[in-house]
Motif scaffolding. Structure first.
Motif, short mmCIF file in Angstrom:
data_model
loop_
_atom_site.label_atom_id
_atom_site.label_comp_id
_atom_site.label_asym_id
_atom_site.label_seq_id
_atom_site.Cartn_x
_atom_site.Cartn_y
_atom_site.Cartn_z
N MET A 278 10.56 -24.87 43.42
CA MET A 278 10.87 -26.00 44.31
C MET A 278 10.65 -25.59 45.75
N GLU A 279 10.00 -26.51 46.49
CA GLU A 279 9.46 -26.19 47.80
C GLU A 279 10.43 -26.34 48.96
N ASN A 280 11.71 -25.96 48.80
CA ASN A 280 12.64 -26.09 49.92
C ASN A 280 12.09 -25.33 51.13
N CYS A 309 1.45 -20.31 45.68
CA CYS A 309 0.55 -21.04 46.58
C CYS A 309 0.83 -22.55 46.53
N HIS A 310 1.15 -23.07 45.34
CA HIS A 310 1.52 -24.49 45.19
C HIS A 310 2.70 -24.82 46.11
N GLU A 311 3.76 -24.03 46.01
CA GLU A 311 4.97 -24.30 46.82
C GLU A 311 4.67 -24.12 48.30
N MET A 312 3.84 -23.15 48.62
CA MET A 312 3.51 -22.90 50.03
C MET A 312 2.75 -24.09 50.63
N ALA A 313 1.82 -24.67 49.86
CA ALA A 313 1.09 -25.85 50.36
C ALA A 313 2.05 -26.99 50.68
N HIS A 314 3.15 -27.07 49.94
CA HIS A 314 4.16 -28.11 50.19
C HIS A 314 4.85 -27.95 51.55
N MET A 315 4.85 -26.76 52.12
CA MET A 315 5.51 -26.59 53.42
C MET A 315 4.91 -27.56 54.43
N LYS A 332 1.89 -35.49 47.33
CA LYS A 332 2.18 -34.07 47.54
C LYS A 332 1.91 -33.24 46.29
N GLU A 333 2.13 -33.81 45.08
CA GLU A 333 2.02 -32.98 43.87
C GLU A 333 0.57 -32.79 43.41
N SER A 334 -0.25 -33.83 43.47
CA SER A 334 -1.66 -33.64 43.12
C SER A 334 -2.30 -32.65 44.08
N PHE A 335 -1.94 -32.81 45.34
CA PHE A 335 -2.49 -31.94 46.39
C PHE A 335 -2.05 -30.49 46.18
N ALA A 336 -0.74 -30.29 45.94
CA ALA A 336 -0.23 -28.92 45.78
C ALA A 336 -0.78 -28.29 44.51
N ASP A 337 -0.97 -29.09 43.45
CA ASP A 337 -1.52 -28.55 42.21
C ASP A 337 -2.94 -28.03 42.45
N THR A 395 0.82 -37.11 37.39
CA THR A 395 1.13 -36.96 38.82
C THR A 395 0.61 -35.63 39.36
N TYR A 396 0.70 -34.57 38.53
CA TYR A 396 0.28 -33.25 38.99
C TYR A 396 -1.20 -33.00 38.67
N ALA A 397 -1.51 -32.90 37.35
CA ALA A 397 -2.80 -32.32 36.96
C ALA A 397 -3.94 -33.33 37.00
ZN LIG Z 1 5.01 -29.32 43.70
#
Ligand SMILES: [Zn+2]
Length: 402
Positions: A278-280, A309-315, A332-337, A395-397
């Motif tokens: 989780m990208e807190n 890297c997925h969580e980091m992109a969410h920052m 955010k999820e398609s992009f982070a994936d 939503t993700y993949a």
């Molecule tokens: Zn995510």
């Protein structure tokens, strides 16, 4: 509580009416070590404005109990305003101050503030997990992604514990009546959504280093921290985690052409975690399955690198900019994936990362797309219960594949 399911219309009405300036949140974990205690005290002061004085709204709190509610200096009668998971706030002014004292449950389901006693040594570990709407299980708040605010966290806990949150620690004050207890005062957060605020507390093992950027775009040196429970320390390969983190920060700061927006980057590997990570902002949480107790295969390391890297992109995409409501979760999820795989390949030299993506993530999307539950990538999310159903292969993949 039968009114937990906030609708899109209710959220839109609320954000049209109010904007939130800040939350001062005090969470008291003095007795968290004792399993006999099923709840802990919280005190929350919210400052918010309302563009229609005299209007009414509500704040969310899934609580153990509520002791007092004060709105603009007036004590409210609990039996008149507390209705299940909501607290009614009538006769609002242009500027409002709301203070609520109550108690919240320690969680055993991973929703809210989860508490874990390690059977191997009896040590205790706590962490929060909120997305999409479990922050209201810890302290009262306006639980919707577009009502962002500054959060000032104060956490009282045993003095020898690790205590962390999104922002940096500003000071630590020893309890004058018990020198084994202290209050940690954290700096104000950036303006963020409720679902990405976070608290970590317990007897965690801590590894630290400093990231010194090699990217052209950067926000200077950043402290890095990695946490795990003490009994996993012999298996904790934090050097690899730090290396991937540094490579990722170099890669994304230049790629996004925007400096990392928060003052620290901490990553906690926590027990009994329901999801991958989780990208807190400033305090990412991961399942401790990413600590490889019998040694790591190349595939293990690639998978963990992808998730880091997925969580980091969410920052940047998710935390700094955030969807208004959950039907745009895909943004955010398609992009982070996609970015997780790009970061594994380009920044960390897992040369087969896109082959893995095609075989795992894209196959997951194909499979989910054949089920009666398939939906457009941009989903219709009329309420929170639908949001919770939507963290899926579409939503993700599928979004990342497209
Ligand atoms: Zn995510």
């Amino acid at each position: 509580m039968n009114n937990e399911n906030l609708s899109r219309e209710e959220a839109a009405e609320r954000s049209a009416l109010i904007s939130v300036d800040s939350y001062d949140v005090h969470v008291d974990l003095t007795n968290a070590k004792d399993p006999e205690f099923e709840s802990y005290p919280t005190a929350t002061t919210v400052r918010f404005s309302c563009n229609t004085p005299g209007a009414e709204t509500f704040i969310d709190y899934i609580h153990h109990s509520i002791d007092s509610i004060k709105l603009n200096g007036v004590e409210l009668k609990l039996d008149e305003v507390v209705d299940g998971a909501r607290i009614r706030l009538a006769n609002l002014k242009a500027e409002n101050v709301l203070t609520i004292h109550g108690r919240s449950y320690y969680s055993r389901s991973g929703e809210g503030l989860h508490r874990y006693f390690d059977p191997s040594d009896g040590r205790v570990y706590l962490y929060t997990q909120y997305e999409p709407s479990d922050c209201r299980r810890v302290f009262p708040n306006f639980e919707q992604p577009d009502l962002k605010a500054v959060f000032n966290f104060r956490i009282t806990a045993p003095k020898d514990w690790v205590v962390s949150s999104n922002a940096v620690l500003e000071s630590q004050v020893t309890d004058p009546s018990d020198d084994s207890i202290s209050k940690r005062v954290f700096a104000p957060t950036a303006k963020i959504s409720t679902y990405i605020t976070a608290i970590l507390a317990g007897e965690y093992f801590t590894a630290t280093t400093t990231y010194k950027p090699k990217s052209k775009v950067n926000s200077g040196d950043i402290p890095l921290v990695a946490y795990c429970r003490q009994s996993l320390k012999p298996h904790f390969d934090y050097d690899h985690i730090f290396k991937v983190t540094e490579n990722g920060l170099d890669f994304f700061q230049d790629l996004f052409d925007y400096p990392y927006p928060y003052p620290k980057y901490e990553q906690a590997f926590v027990p009994e975690y329901n999801i991958g990570a989780m990208e807190n902002p400033g305090l990412v949480t991961f399942t401790e399955d990413y600590i490889f107790v019998s040694g790591a295969t190349e595939d293990d390391l690639e998978g963990r690198t992808n998730t880091i890297c997925h969580e980091m992109a969410h920052m940047w995409f998710g935390d700094l900019v955030t969807m208004k409501w959950w039907d745009d979760l895909w943004l955010k999820e398609s992009f982070a994936d996609f970015m997780g795989t790009l970061g594994a390949k380009e920044a960390n030299h897992f040369e087969d990362a896109w082959v893995t993506f095609a075989n795992n993530r894209k196959a997951w999307a194909y499979m989910q797309d054949q089920l009666p539950t398939t939906h457009p990538i941009v989903a219709d999310i009329p309420h929170l219960e639908a949001a919770a159903q939507n963290f899926d292969g579409i939503t993700y993949a599928k979004g990342a594949s497209v």
